[in-house]
Scaffold this motif. Structure first.
Motif, mmCIF file in Angstrom:
data_model
loop_
_atom_site.group_PDB
_atom_site.id
_atom_site.type_symbol
_atom_site.label_atom_id
_atom_site.label_comp_id
_atom_site.label_asym_id
_atom_site.label_seq_id
_atom_site.Cartn_x
_atom_site.Cartn_y
_atom_site.Cartn_z
ATOM 1 N N ALA A 77 10.004 37.016 25.406
ATOM 2 C CA ALA A 77 10.548 38.146 26.373
ATOM 3 C C ALA A 77 9.848 39.129 26.324
ATOM 4 N N TRP B 28 19.199 41.452 35.603
ATOM 5 C CA TRP B 28 17.645 41.326 34.915
ATOM 6 C C TRP B 28 17.056 40.425 35.917
ATOM 7 N N ALA C 96 8.571 42.762 28.787
ATOM 8 C CA ALA C 96 8.911 43.676 29.833
ATOM 9 C C ALA C 96 7.718 43.713 30.800
ATOM 10 N N VAL D 248 14.040 44.347 27.725
ATOM 11 C CA VAL D 248 14.150 43.022 28.109
ATOM 12 C C VAL D 248 15.510 42.592 27.636
ATOM 13 N N ASN E 192 16.032 34.879 23.284
ATOM 14 C CA ASN E 192 15.853 35.404 24.654
ATOM 15 C C ASN E 192 14.286 34.928 25.312
ATOM 16 N N ALA F 131 7.214 38.027 33.151
ATOM 17 C CA ALA F 131 7.807 39.425 32.644
ATOM 18 C C ALA F 131 9.125 39.495 33.194
ATOM 19 N N TRP F 132 9.914 40.571 32.562
ATOM 20 C CA TRP F 132 11.472 41.017 32.948
ATOM 21 C C TRP F 132 11.279 42.202 33.375
ATOM 22 N N GLU F 133 12.364 42.489 34.111
ATOM 23 C CA GLU F 133 12.522 43.841 34.452
ATOM 24 C C GLU F 133 13.996 43.973 34.870
ATOM 25 N N TYR G 260 13.540 37.991 36.358
ATOM 26 C CA TYR G 260 12.240 37.437 35.405
ATOM 27 C C TYR G 260 11.361 36.988 36.606
#
Length: 423
Positions: A105, A149, A107, A114, A83, A157-159, A151
């Motif tokens: 990955a 998701w 967060a 993530v 990922n 970063a991911w949320e 990015y």
């Protein structure tokens, strides 16, 4: 009468070319559909048998600004890709080399989730971020995750954005198509957890975190694009013809939207692309309001129960076609240049219609592929060749295309990147 008509055409050509603010050669009597393309290889990555290998298929490539981002997919060893996010700068006149980054990955919120590794997911650029939905996990099962998701390349970063509880939402799926519609998302089709093709269409409204269902499509296909507020699909049921389906999406409209279908031939006597799946269908523009769908590569699609795509040689297409869309409307916006605002293509089509010419809307032309101009004697590959299940997206100029990886005619994962320059 012929002399009078010729004089009118000449006069209107002057009007058309003058309105372009200096762009010469825009003749009213000349058909507009007929693009040429140059392929330039960006980089190559050798298969290394790891889950981070860039030799992969069924991944996504999304362009945000001047960089391309690769996520997910299946690598050359048959492994599910990690990922992690791979990114590289797109070459420009001032910066020919594409610098590369691999980002694990992370967060956005400390301790936050993530996205899990996946392939056959859907992705698109949404403002300055990348939206990802659905896909298939390591076991080959459809990922049951209602989250969208996001990015953020600026924060690396991911949320996750979850729909409001107890609201209607699309079923879990893979191989769907995802597009940004202003600040919202448009989702079409794919396959459910049982492998059943889906034809449903949904809008996700971020302001309310709710899904709204639109009219189902007439067909299930992997060939989908979003352009000018309309969803376009290309499907085929036989070897001699295909269909273009389009749905105009206006949320504030008084009447619900409805699908329109245009049939077009794909036989040897009439120009048109042969049926295909898992290729590219992208909205591009050459400027001055002229818009196209670019239809490229992909798997040969069986059009009868007795026909097998695998029996064909090669099993994928290597050609590329353009479908001319209706020209952009004449409009003036504060942020546009004069030539962008006036939209000469729309004026040209109106003039051609009045004079009895065909404006060329919804007509096909095969794209003329030219050799790279900077190679006296080409070294290595000058074209991706037959392939499918690659990642691709349109660059910020809305004219050129980036492409990475995919499956070649031998059934192997490719690890090369290309820029397709259109003119």
């Amino acid at each position: 009468m012929a002399e009078i008509a010729a004089g009118v055409v000449a006069a209107e050509q002057v009007v058309s070319t003058t309105v372009q603010a200096g762009a010469a050669g825009y003749a009213v009597g000349k058909p507009s559909n007929g693009l040429s393309a140059t392929f330039s290889q960006l980089a190559t990555a050798s298969p290394d048998g790891t889950s981070n290998s860039l030799a992969r298929s069924n991944h996504s490539l999304t362009v945000v600004g001047d960089r391309a981002y690769i996520f997910g997919g299946q690598t050359d060893a048959g492994k599910l890709a990690t990922n992690h996010v791979h990114s590289f700068a797109l070459p420009t006149k001032d910066k020919a080399q594409a610098d590369y980054h691999l980002t694990p990955a992370i967060a956005l919120a400390e301790g936050g989730p993530v996205p899990q590794s996946r392939r056959s997911h859907s992705a698109c650029a949404l403002g300055g971020r990348i939206a990802v939905f659905g896909g298939v996990d390591e076991s080959g099962s459809t990922i049951v995750d209602p989250a969208i998701w996001l990015y953020d390349p600026q924060k690396s970063a991911w949320e996750a954005t979850l729909p409001e509880p107890s609201t209607t939402a699309p079923a879990a799926r893979s191989t769907a198509s995802l597009f940004s519609d202003s600040e919202d998302l448009l989702l079409y089709g794919g396959k459910d957890g049982h492998g059943t093709p889906l034809v449903d269409v949904w809008i996700f409204v971020f302001s309310t975190r709710t899904w709204a269902r639109l009219p189902d499509a007439p067909a299930s296909t992997t060939s989908a694009a979003f352009a000018g507020g309309s969803l376009y699909l290309i499907s085929a049921t036989d070897a001699l013809s295909s269909a273009l389906h389009h749905l105009s999406i206006t949320i504030e409209a008084e009447e619900p939207p409805s699908w329109d279908t245009v049939q077009f031939p794909t036989n040897p006597l009439t120009p048109g692309p042969r049926p295909r799946e898992n290729g590219g269908l992208l909205h591009v523009t050459t400027g001055f309001g002229r818009q196209y769908l670019l239809y490229l590569l992909g798997d040969r699609q069986p059009t009868s129960p007795s026909e097998s795509a695998e029996a064909a040689s090669p099993p994928q297409w290597s050609d590329m076609w353009s479908l001319q869309l209706p020209a952009s409307h004449v409009s003036v916006e504060r942020t546009t240049t004069f030539s962008e605002a006036i939209k000469p293509a729309k004026i040209k089509d109106a003039i051609r219609s009045k004079l009895g010419y065909d404006a060329g809307t919804f007509t096909w032309a095969e794209v003329d592929v030219k050799p790279p101009g900077d190679l006296a004697e080409p070294e290595g590959k000058v074209h991706p060749g037959p392939r499918s299940s690659f990642g691709c997206d349109v660059l910020a100029n809305r004219k050129d295309v980036a492409l990475w990886g995919g499956i070649n005619a031998k059934g192997e994962q490719e690890g090369d990147g290309w820029i397709i320059q259109l003119e």
